[in-house]
Scaffold this active site. Structure first.
Site, PDB file in Angstrom:
ATOM      1  N   ALA A 115     -11.585 -11.009 -48.959  1.00  0.00           N
ATOM      2  CA  ALA A 115     -12.727 -10.578 -48.140  1.00  0.00           C
ATOM      3  C   ALA A 115     -12.424 -10.187 -46.700  1.00  0.00           C
ATOM      4  CB  ALA A 115     -13.790 -11.668 -48.152  1.00  0.00           C
ATOM      5  N   ALA A 116     -11.309 -10.653 -46.117  1.00  0.00           N
ATOM      6  CA  ALA A 116     -11.094 -10.388 -44.688  1.00  0.00           C
ATOM      7  C   ALA A 116     -10.708  -8.929 -44.452  1.00  0.00           C
ATOM      8  CB  ALA A 116      -9.975 -11.291 -44.157  1.00  0.00           C
ATOM      9  N   PRO A 117     -11.167  -8.338 -43.355  1.00  0.00           N
ATOM     10  CA  PRO A 117     -11.917  -8.964 -42.262  1.00  0.00           C
ATOM     11  C   PRO A 117     -13.429  -9.051 -42.467  1.00  0.00           C
ATOM     12  CG  PRO A 117     -11.354  -6.700 -41.689  1.00  0.00           C
ATOM     13  CD  PRO A 117     -10.723  -6.957 -43.028  1.00  0.00           C
ATOM     14  N   GLY A 118     -13.953  -8.482 -43.567  1.00  0.00           N
ATOM     15  CA  GLY A 118     -15.360  -8.731 -43.826  1.00  0.00           C
ATOM     16  C   GLY A 118     -16.229  -7.494 -43.970  1.00  0.00           C
ATOM     17  N   GLU A 138     -10.820 -15.604 -48.407  1.00  0.00           N
ATOM     18  CA  GLU A 138      -9.614 -14.931 -47.910  1.00  0.00           C
ATOM     19  C   GLU A 138      -8.483 -15.945 -47.909  1.00  0.00           C
ATOM     20  OE1 GLU A 138      -8.403 -11.869 -47.002  1.00  0.00           O
ATOM     21  OE2 GLU A 138      -6.583 -13.002 -46.590  1.00  0.00           O
ATOM     22  N   CYS A 235      -7.738   0.601 -51.737  1.00  0.00           N
ATOM     23  CA  CYS A 235      -7.767   1.790 -50.884  1.00  0.00           C
ATOM     24  C   CYS A 235      -6.501   2.602 -51.134  1.00  0.00           C
ATOM     25  CB  CYS A 235      -7.954   1.419 -49.417  1.00  0.00           C
ATOM     26  SG  CYS A 235      -6.682   0.343 -48.789  1.00  0.00           S
TER      27      CYS A 235
HETATM   28  N1  SAM Z   1     -12.497  -6.644 -48.417  1.00  0.00           N
HETATM   29  C1  SAM Z   1     -11.957  -6.519 -47.074  1.00  0.00           C
HETATM   30  C2  SAM Z   1     -12.902  -5.699 -46.227  1.00  0.00           C
HETATM   31  O1  SAM Z   1     -13.659  -4.894 -46.799  1.00  0.00           O
HETATM   32  O2  SAM Z   1     -12.931  -5.901 -45.012  1.00  0.00           O
HETATM   33  C3  SAM Z   1     -10.574  -5.957 -47.084  1.00  0.00           C
HETATM   34  C4  SAM Z   1      -9.641  -6.716 -47.976  1.00  0.00           C
HETATM   35  S1  SAM Z   1      -7.970  -6.196 -47.962  1.00  0.00           S
HETATM   36  C5  SAM Z   1      -8.028  -4.703 -48.824  1.00  0.00           C
HETATM   37  C6  SAM Z   1      -7.228  -7.286 -49.086  1.00  0.00           C
HETATM   38  C7  SAM Z   1      -7.177  -8.714 -48.668  1.00  0.00           C
HETATM   39  O3  SAM Z   1      -6.504  -9.457 -49.691  1.00  0.00           O
HETATM   40  C8  SAM Z   1      -6.431  -8.960 -47.387  1.00  0.00           C
HETATM   41  O4  SAM Z   1      -7.252  -9.604 -46.458  1.00  0.00           O
HETATM   42  C9  SAM Z   1      -5.264  -9.851 -47.790  1.00  0.00           C
HETATM   43  O5  SAM Z   1      -4.947 -10.845 -46.834  1.00  0.00           O
HETATM   44  C10 SAM Z   1      -5.750 -10.483 -49.069  1.00  0.00           C
HETATM   45  N2  SAM Z   1      -4.637 -10.923 -49.950  1.00  0.00           N
HETATM   46  C11 SAM Z   1      -3.316 -10.737 -49.770  1.00  0.00           C
HETATM   47  N3  SAM Z   1      -2.612 -11.314 -50.771  1.00  0.00           N
HETATM   48  C12 SAM Z   1      -3.509 -11.879 -51.588  1.00  0.00           C
HETATM   49  C13 SAM Z   1      -3.404 -12.642 -52.782  1.00  0.00           C
HETATM   50  N4  SAM Z   1      -2.231 -12.900 -53.348  1.00  0.00           N
HETATM   51  N5  SAM Z   1      -4.550 -13.088 -53.339  1.00  0.00           N
HETATM   52  C14 SAM Z   1      -5.736 -12.805 -52.791  1.00  0.00           C
HETATM   53  N6  SAM Z   1      -5.889 -12.080 -51.675  1.00  0.00           N
HETATM   54  C15 SAM Z   1      -4.800 -11.630 -51.072  1.00  0.00           C
END
Ligand code: SAM
Length: 461
Positions: A115-118, A138, A235
């Site tokens: 979810a980060a950064p949200g 996250e 993305c």
């Molecule tokens: N959904 C967010 C938004 O809309 O602001 C962006 C999310 S970003 C594409 C993917 C996220 O997955 C990152 O924050 C990352 O830290 C986290 N991530 C990295 N490795 C992961 C893992 N093994 N399991 C779950 N999440 C992971």
């Protein structure tokens, strides 16, 4: 303009997937086309919306801006009245509502696994409103703290922020109606924005990402109830992390197709992978960055939620009657809230969803939930910054003062306010253009900001 070229293998991959002509248009857009700026307004705080060019797939809240202002220096941004979100990403809101049959049902439980950064969490939070609960998870703790700040600013009060590995959601097996996986990916759709994404890309990294995505999706699938909806997004453009993962999912697990309305003029490219409906945003076709999104239903009966797991140690304490009375007048009249303590602080939750919140807070590692309302000391109450930015604040509980832009920025920098002489002695709620931005306490000729130090901004003009 880009300061590094695209990998040859990336260009070859896109030619193989899209054909030479389409791939050339994509590469041209990634290299040369300007990046649009877009924001999504908080419908629980801003109405009517300012005028502007509408993001077609998020017409009720998403707007393109003609230029990119300094968001940090905008008090409305600091107060969670909008979120700066790349336009294509807003599409997951459309998918959510379509997959739920056009309306978010009461009691819905949504898990946003990565979810980060949200960006997407705040969108789900806005759509769910008082109808249910959003769990925003996250795994990386520092990123989870940023997520918690953004959820607090957004202020809708329906979200629980957790920091767990996806596998930990095994203790909430079959519990969620919707699970969204916005998976960490190779980031091809961000090449225009991010030098790092261009630098880090390699065919090996694509394969590594795809394998990690399968692990996350498998954990997400467990947390989903039969009949529930899985939203998958990345993305990135390549089929390995997108269609091939969805095809794998639909072969591995029992899935059902979900029909999604999507006008052709939006410019989204639709594909299928097994029974999954898939959607591609390409920057040469849509105004925004790259996005892939897909949706499927977990086969099984619609009402097939699992029971809530056995209670574990609760982080919550009870609020005594006297404290509840002290706090009550700071909260919006008519809101049916449940109050609980965590440590010294008091938190408020929508009473209808309290059981769900408690279950999540007992099972997971929680950083923030509901609305942190403040602290009670006997008959005295120190309201929290989060209360000022929430939709449950009663703005008439304290004296209010409209402040200038300069003073709003002084406030967010935790500097002395020029308008100290206009404030009442004690706690005041500051407003900027009519909207709450935070509390300050006047003590004689000085002010003490009640905004936490961690949220302080350092940027000058
Ligand atoms: N959904 C967010 C938004 O809309 O602001 C962006 C999310 S970003 C594409 C993917 C996220 O997955 C990152 O924050 C990352 O830290 C986290 N991530 C990295 N490795 C992961 C893992 N093994 N399991 C779950 N999440 C992971």
């Amino acid at each position: 303009m880009m300061d590094s070229v695209l990998h040859k293998e990336f260009v070859a991959q896109m030619s193989a997937e899209l054909g030479d002509h389409e791939a050339a248009l994509l590469v041209d857009a990634l290299m040369c086309a300007p990046q649009p700026t877009s924001v999504r307004y908080n419908p629980h705080k801003v109405s009517p919306l300012p005028e502007g060019e509408v993001v077609p797939w998020c017409a009720s809240e998403g707007r393109y801006l003609p230029t990119r202002p300094s968001f940090t220096l905008d008090p409305h941004f600091q107060a969670g009245r909008y979120y700066v979100q790349e336009a294509a990403s807003m599409f997951v809101g459309h998918l959510l509502v379509e997959a739920l049959g056009g309306e978010v049902p009461r009691g819905v439980r949504v898990l946003d696994m990565c979810a980060a950064p949200g960006g997407k969490t705040t969108l789900y939070s806005a759509l769910v409103g008082d109808r249910g609960v959003v769990v925003a998870n996250e795994v990386i703790r520092t990123r989870a703290l940023t997520l918690a700040d953004n959820v607090m600013r957004w202020g809708v009060g329906n979200t629980v922020v957790t920091s767990n590995d996806p596998s930990h959601f095994g203790s909430l097996e079959g519990w969620f109606d919707v699970v969204a996986v916005d998976a960490p990916c190779s980031g091809e759709g961000m090449f225009r924005k991010s030098e790092e994404a261009r630098r880090e890309w390699s065919p090996d990294n694509v394969r590594l990402c795809a394998a990690r995505q399968r692990r996350i999706v498998a954990d997400a699938w467990k947390a989903l109830r039969p009949g529930g909806v899985l939203l998958y997004s990345t993305c990135t453009f390549n089929r390995t992390e997108n269609e091939e993962n969805m095809a794998w999912l639909t072969e591995e697990f029992e899935c059902e197709h979900i029909g999604v309305e999507c006008p052709e003029e939006w410019g989204i490219v639709r594909t299928r992978a097994g029974v999954a409906e898939c959607f591609h945003f390409y920057p040469h076709r849509t105004s925004g960055e790259g996005l892939f999104a897909a949706v499927v239903r977990k086969a099984g009966e619609g009402g097939g939620r699992s029971r809530s797991p056995k209670a574990r140690k609760s982080p919550f304490g009870q609020v005594d009657r006297q404290a509840a009375a002290v706090v009550g007048r700071y909260l919006a009249a008519g809101a049916d809230l449940h109050l609980a303590t965590i440590g010294e602080s008091l938190y408020a939750y929508l009473a209808a969803h309290w059981d769900d919140v408690r279950t999540v807070c007992e099972q997971m590692s929680v950083l923030y939930s509901g609305v942190r309302v403040g602290e009670v000391f006997g008959k005295k109450f120190k309201p929290d910054h989060a209360l000022a930015l929430s939709t449950i604040v009663n703005p008439t509980a304290t004296p209010t003062t409209e402040v200038s832009l300069d003073d709003a920025l002084h406030y967010f920098r935790r500097e002395e306010l020029g308008c100290v002489g206009e404030l009442a002695e004690g706690v005041n709620l500051l407003l900027f253009e009519g909207a709450p931005i935070g509390y300050t306490k006047r003590i004689g000729g000085r002010t003490n900001s009640l905004m936490p130090k961690e949220l302080r901004i350092f940027q000058q003009q």
